[in-house]
Design a protein around this motif. Structure first.
Motif, PDB file in Angstrom:
ATOM      1  N   LEU A 100       0.838  -1.201   0.000  1.00 34.43           N
ATOM      2  CA  LEU A 100       0.000   0.000   0.000  1.00 34.43           C
ATOM      3  C   LEU A 100       0.874   1.252   0.000  1.00 34.43           C
ATOM      4  CD1 LEU A 100      -2.868   1.190   0.206  1.00 34.43           C
ATOM      5  CD2 LEU A 100      -2.581   1.168   2.700  1.00 34.43           C
ATOM      6  N   HIS A 114       0.088   2.893  -3.441  1.00 31.99           N
ATOM      7  CA  HIS A 114      -0.514   1.970  -4.418  1.00 31.99           C
ATOM      8  C   HIS A 114      -1.327   2.771  -5.445  1.00 31.99           C
ATOM      9  CE1 HIS A 114      -2.684  -1.495  -5.898  1.00 31.99           C
ATOM     10  NE2 HIS A 114      -2.186  -2.295  -4.995  1.00 31.99           N
ATOM     11  N   VAL A 116      -4.138   3.638  -8.344  1.00 39.21           N
ATOM     12  CA  VAL A 116      -5.541   3.247  -8.489  1.00 39.21           C
ATOM     13  C   VAL A 116      -5.759   2.472  -9.791  1.00 39.21           C
ATOM     14  CG1 VAL A 116      -6.396   5.390  -9.574  1.00 39.21           C
ATOM     15  CG2 VAL A 116      -7.909   4.044  -8.125  1.00 39.21           C
ATOM     16  N   GLU A 118      -3.663   0.326 -11.240  1.00 36.59           N
ATOM     17  CA  GLU A 118      -3.252  -1.072 -11.052  1.00 36.59           C
ATOM     18  C   GLU A 118      -4.233  -1.796 -10.121  1.00 36.59           C
ATOM     19  OE1 GLU A 118       0.810  -0.518  -9.971  1.00 36.59           O
ATOM     20  OE2 GLU A 118       0.344   0.467  -8.079  1.00 36.59           O
ATOM     21  N   TRP A 119      -4.814  -1.055  -9.168  1.00 37.64           N
ATOM     22  CA  TRP A 119      -5.890  -1.637  -8.339  1.00 37.64           C
ATOM     23  C   TRP A 119      -7.048  -2.063  -9.242  1.00 37.64           C
ATOM     24  CZ3 TRP A 119      -7.951  -3.263  -3.770  1.00 37.64           C
ATOM     25  CH2 TRP A 119      -9.347  -3.241  -3.666  1.00 37.64           C
ATOM     26  N   ARG A 120      -7.488  -1.117 -10.107  1.00 39.40           N
ATOM     27  CA  ARG A 120      -8.659  -1.396 -10.965  1.00 39.40           C
ATOM     28  C   ARG A 120      -8.393  -2.588 -11.888  1.00 39.40           C
ATOM     29  NH1 ARG A 120      -9.791   4.620 -11.845  1.00 39.40           N
ATOM     30  NH2 ARG A 120     -11.409   5.009 -10.306  1.00 39.40           N
ATOM     31  N   THR A 122      -6.358  -5.075 -11.500  1.00 39.71           N
ATOM     32  CA  THR A 122      -6.261  -6.334 -10.755  1.00 39.71           C
ATOM     33  C   THR A 122      -7.650  -6.827 -10.359  1.00 39.71           C
ATOM     34  OG1 THR A 122      -4.100  -5.668  -9.966  1.00 39.71           O
ATOM     35  CG2 THR A 122      -5.177  -7.401  -8.717  1.00 39.71           C
ATOM     36  N   SER A 165      -2.349  -6.533  -1.606  1.00 36.94           N
ATOM     37  CA  SER A 165      -3.702  -6.237  -1.118  1.00 36.94           C
ATOM     38  C   SER A 165      -4.748  -6.233  -2.221  1.00 36.94           C
ATOM     39  CB  SER A 165      -3.721  -4.919  -0.342  1.00 36.94           C
ATOM     40  OG  SER A 165      -3.227  -3.856  -1.127  1.00 36.94           O
ATOM     41  N   ALA A 166      -4.420  -5.714  -3.412  1.00 36.62           N
ATOM     42  CA  ALA A 166      -5.426  -5.675  -4.487  1.00 36.62           C
ATOM     43  C   ALA A 166      -5.782  -7.100  -4.928  1.00 36.62           C
ATOM     44  CB  ALA A 166      -4.899  -4.870  -5.680  1.00 36.62           C
TER      45      ALA A 166
END
Ligand code: NAP
Length: 267
Positions: A100, A114, A116, A118-120, A122, A165-166
């Motif tokens: 994070l 982290h 956003v 790459e979060w989306r 994943t 975490s993602a």
């Protein structure tokens, strides 16, 4: 009831053109099921089909992008011409190693957080892709009255994992889908069983360890934390999928195949 006594429909493995998905597809085909592997890259699909054929295993192929509802819809329409579908494995997924927060590299430097996007990406592939494929597979089975099984491939990271975490959150979402869908689809005789590998000793991991000695040392530390002191072979995960398909009383659960425990990845 064994497969020889029951009606055998076809199996679909989304994300089946390499790695774990390919091993799972081969195991289902070797178990006597007409099996289709689906993924994006047509060249890799063909290599996968040829490699299986060299081992005497017959696989069909189809192209799909599992994050596109239209593409997933086209795949299931195409499969409808190949016969009844009673197994859908959702193996398309990708890990992301990203804490994070990262502290500044030097005193007075900036913290990095982290991203956003790459979060989306994943969550889109691991969770939404599984939702889209599972939804279409359930609809296909419900329409034809097939008592089939959906098998999402999750990961032992799902309760939470350092630096992932993602990915862990997306896989936890898939575990939740597994339990919710099992409740909803049980009366139709459609089962949902997630398979959660620990670390798998596949070609991609071996190649990365050969290329990056620091990664090899890190993976060796993780291996020492696994109670069985080794990572899984791909066929051991595939065997669990074949078991999830065969055992008619398994649903709404996660089969953990992790050698006794997933290593804490804290560096
Ligand atoms: N390997 C491990 O140690 C491990 C451990 C725990 C859980 N898992 C889980 O097991 C599954 C397979 O992992 P793996 O390591 O074998 O992965 P992999 O070698 O990277 O293979 C991923 C497969 O998914 C396909 N794919 C990727 N994006 C796609 C998309 N948008 N639409 C359709 N297909 C797509 C890929 O083909 P294209 O790129 O051509 O589409 C490929 O066939 C994943 O869900 C992963 O999270 C793996």
């Amino acid at each position: 009831m064994t497969n020889s006594e029951s009606r055998i429909g076809q199996a679909l493995v989304i994300g089946g053109s390499r790695g774990l998905g390919a091993a799972i597809a081969s195991a289902l085909a070797a178990d006597g099921r007409p099996t289709t592997v689906a993924a994006r890259d047509a060249g890799q699909l063909e290599r996968c089909r040829k490699q299986a054929a060299e081992r005497g295993v017959e696989l069909s192929t189809a192209q799909v992008d599992t994050v596109s509802p239209e593409s997933v819809g086209r795949l299931f329409a195409e499969l409808a011409h190949r016969g009844e579908l009673d197994v859908c494995v959702m193996a398309a997924g990708r890990n992301l190693s990203r804490p994070l927060l990262r502290p500044p590299r030097e005193p007075g430097g900036a913290w990095t957080a982290h991203g956003v996007e790459e979060w989306r990406e994943t969550v889109e592939l691991n969770l939404t892709g599984t939702f889209l494929a599972g939804r279409e597979a359930a609809l296909t089975m419900a329409r034809s009255g097939t008592r089939g099984v959906l098998v999402p491939i999750v990961s032992c990271t799902w309760p939470g994992s350092w630096g992932q975490s993602a990915y862990a959150a997306a896989k936890a979402g898939v575990v939740s889908l597994t339990r919710s869908w099992a409740l909803e689809l049980g009366e139709l005789g459609i089962r949902v069983v997630a398979v959660a590998p620990g670390v798998v000793d596949g070609a991609a991991l071996r190649e990365k360890c050969e290329r990056l000695p620091a990664h090899a040392r890190y993976m060796e530390r993780l291996r020492q934390q696994v109670p069985l002191r080794r990572f899984a072979a791909e066929h051991e995960i595939a065997d669990a999928v074949v078991h999830a398909v065969a055992n008619q009383y398994l649903t709404g659960t996660v089969l953990e195949v992790a050698g006794g425990g997933f290593p804490a990845r804290i560096p």
